[in-house]
Scaffold this active site. Structure first.
Site, mmCIF file in Angstrom:
data_model
loop_
_atom_site.group_PDB
_atom_site.id
_atom_site.type_symbol
_atom_site.label_atom_id
_atom_site.label_comp_id
_atom_site.label_asym_id
_atom_site.label_seq_id
_atom_site.Cartn_x
_atom_site.Cartn_y
_atom_site.Cartn_z
ATOM 1 N N THR A 1 30.630 49.890 31.125
ATOM 2 C CA THR A 1 29.229 49.891 30.722
ATOM 3 C C THR A 1 28.683 51.315 30.822
ATOM 4 O O THR A 1 28.933 52.017 31.793
ATOM 5 C CB THR A 1 28.400 48.925 31.588
ATOM 6 O OG1 THR A 1 28.615 49.211 32.972
ATOM 7 C CG2 THR A 1 28.785 47.477 31.309
ATOM 8 N N GLY B 1 25.292 52.215 30.328
ATOM 9 C CA GLY B 1 23.838 52.238 30.399
ATOM 10 C C GLY B 1 23.209 52.246 29.022
ATOM 11 O O GLY B 1 23.545 51.423 28.169
ATOM 12 N N GLY C 1 25.515 52.044 25.704
ATOM 13 C CA GLY C 1 26.293 50.906 25.256
ATOM 14 C C GLY C 1 27.425 50.529 26.186
ATOM 15 O O GLY C 1 27.345 50.716 27.404
ATOM 16 N N ASP D 1 12.767 46.720 34.104
ATOM 17 C CA ASP D 1 13.537 46.674 35.349
ATOM 18 C C ASP D 1 15.008 46.483 34.986
ATOM 19 O O ASP D 1 15.375 45.486 34.372
ATOM 20 C CB ASP D 1 13.034 45.506 36.205
ATOM 21 C CG ASP D 1 13.719 45.401 37.561
ATOM 22 O OD1 ASP D 1 14.668 46.176 37.820
ATOM 23 O OD2 ASP D 1 13.314 44.538 38.362
ATOM 24 N N ASP E 1 24.956 42.807 35.756
ATOM 25 C CA ASP E 1 25.391 41.447 36.083
ATOM 26 C C ASP E 1 25.193 40.501 34.909
ATOM 27 O O ASP E 1 26.010 39.604 34.672
ATOM 28 C CB ASP E 1 24.634 40.924 37.311
ATOM 29 C CG ASP E 1 25.080 41.609 38.590
ATOM 30 O OD1 ASP E 1 26.235 42.082 38.645
ATOM 31 O OD2 ASP E 1 24.287 41.666 39.545
ATOM 32 N N SER F 1 15.253 37.238 35.542
ATOM 33 C CA SER F 1 15.220 37.985 34.278
ATOM 34 C C SER F 1 16.366 37.622 33.332
ATOM 35 O O SER F 1 16.337 37.963 32.161
ATOM 36 C CB SER F 1 15.260 39.487 34.562
ATOM 37 O OG SER F 1 16.525 39.854 35.089
#
Length: 198
Positions: free
Chosen positions: A114, A116, A119, A140, A146, A185
């Site tokens: 990952t 950020g 991509g 957030d 996860d 979320s």
């Protein structure tokens, strides 16, 4: 505080994927419980997914963290690793070189990285795919990784084609970061599929 004798082996033995991290390696008795659970999963032939999830404040120092995180690398079939983690562990700034280093050190069939806001990358021995993120206004980012991992493993379990799994995971993660909190979320599948169709 989980102890080895409290681990319910049958739950692991009847699972499709055993997902683990490194945080439970930071102290006893959970370290022993973690290693016991991992051994049960290995002996049962369960697919094992690992997220190092580096959290420096929880370790005595970064050398101890690295030693424990690397100890688990040889026990996974799937590795979810972030951009900063792969650079820290491999010493390589280039992500492709970092993936190549991991493959040279450990026999990990499937790696997804990952990145950020940049991509995610999927790599196995035969193919490599890049998935850009969906641009959103982030509130957030707590649950981003996860959420991505959960959706990725679910899609993998269902036998979805890798490009579709990556797209679904990225969309789910992009929804999660527009909301506050960790678990609250995370979007349900129906919402993610609807957003993808839109």
């Amino acid at each position: 505080m989980l102890r080895p004798e409290e681990v319910k082996d049958e739950i692991i033995e009847n699972s499709r994927i055993f997902h683990f991290g490194s945080l439970s390696m930071t102290d006893e008795p959970v370290r022993s419980a973690h290693l016991h659970a991992l051994k049960v999963a290995e002996e049962a032939g369960i697919l094992r997914s690992y997220d190092p999830n580096l959290r420096p404040p929880l370790w005595p120092n970064l050398d101890v963290a690295k030693e424990n995180i690397l100890e688990l690398m040889g026990h996974c079939d799937i590795l979810k690793i972030s951009d900063n983690e792969i650079q820290w562990l491999s010493g390589k700034e280039d992500y492709d070189e970092g993936i190549a280093w991991l493959r040279s050190q450990f026999d990990i069939p499937l790696i997804f990285l990952t990145l950020g806001k940049d991509g995610a990358v999927y790599a196995d021995k035969d193919q490599k795919h890049f998935q850009p993120i969906f641009k959103v206004k982030a509130v957030d980012t707590t649950a981003a990784g996860d959420t991505f991992t959960g959706y990725f493993l679910a899609g993998l379990c269902e036998g979805m084609p890798i490009p579709e799994v990556l797209k679904m995971s990225a969309k789910a993660s992009s929804i999660a970061v527009t909301r506050e909190g960790a678990v609250p979320s995370i979007p349900y599948r129906a919402e993610v599929l609807e957003a993808l169709q839109a």
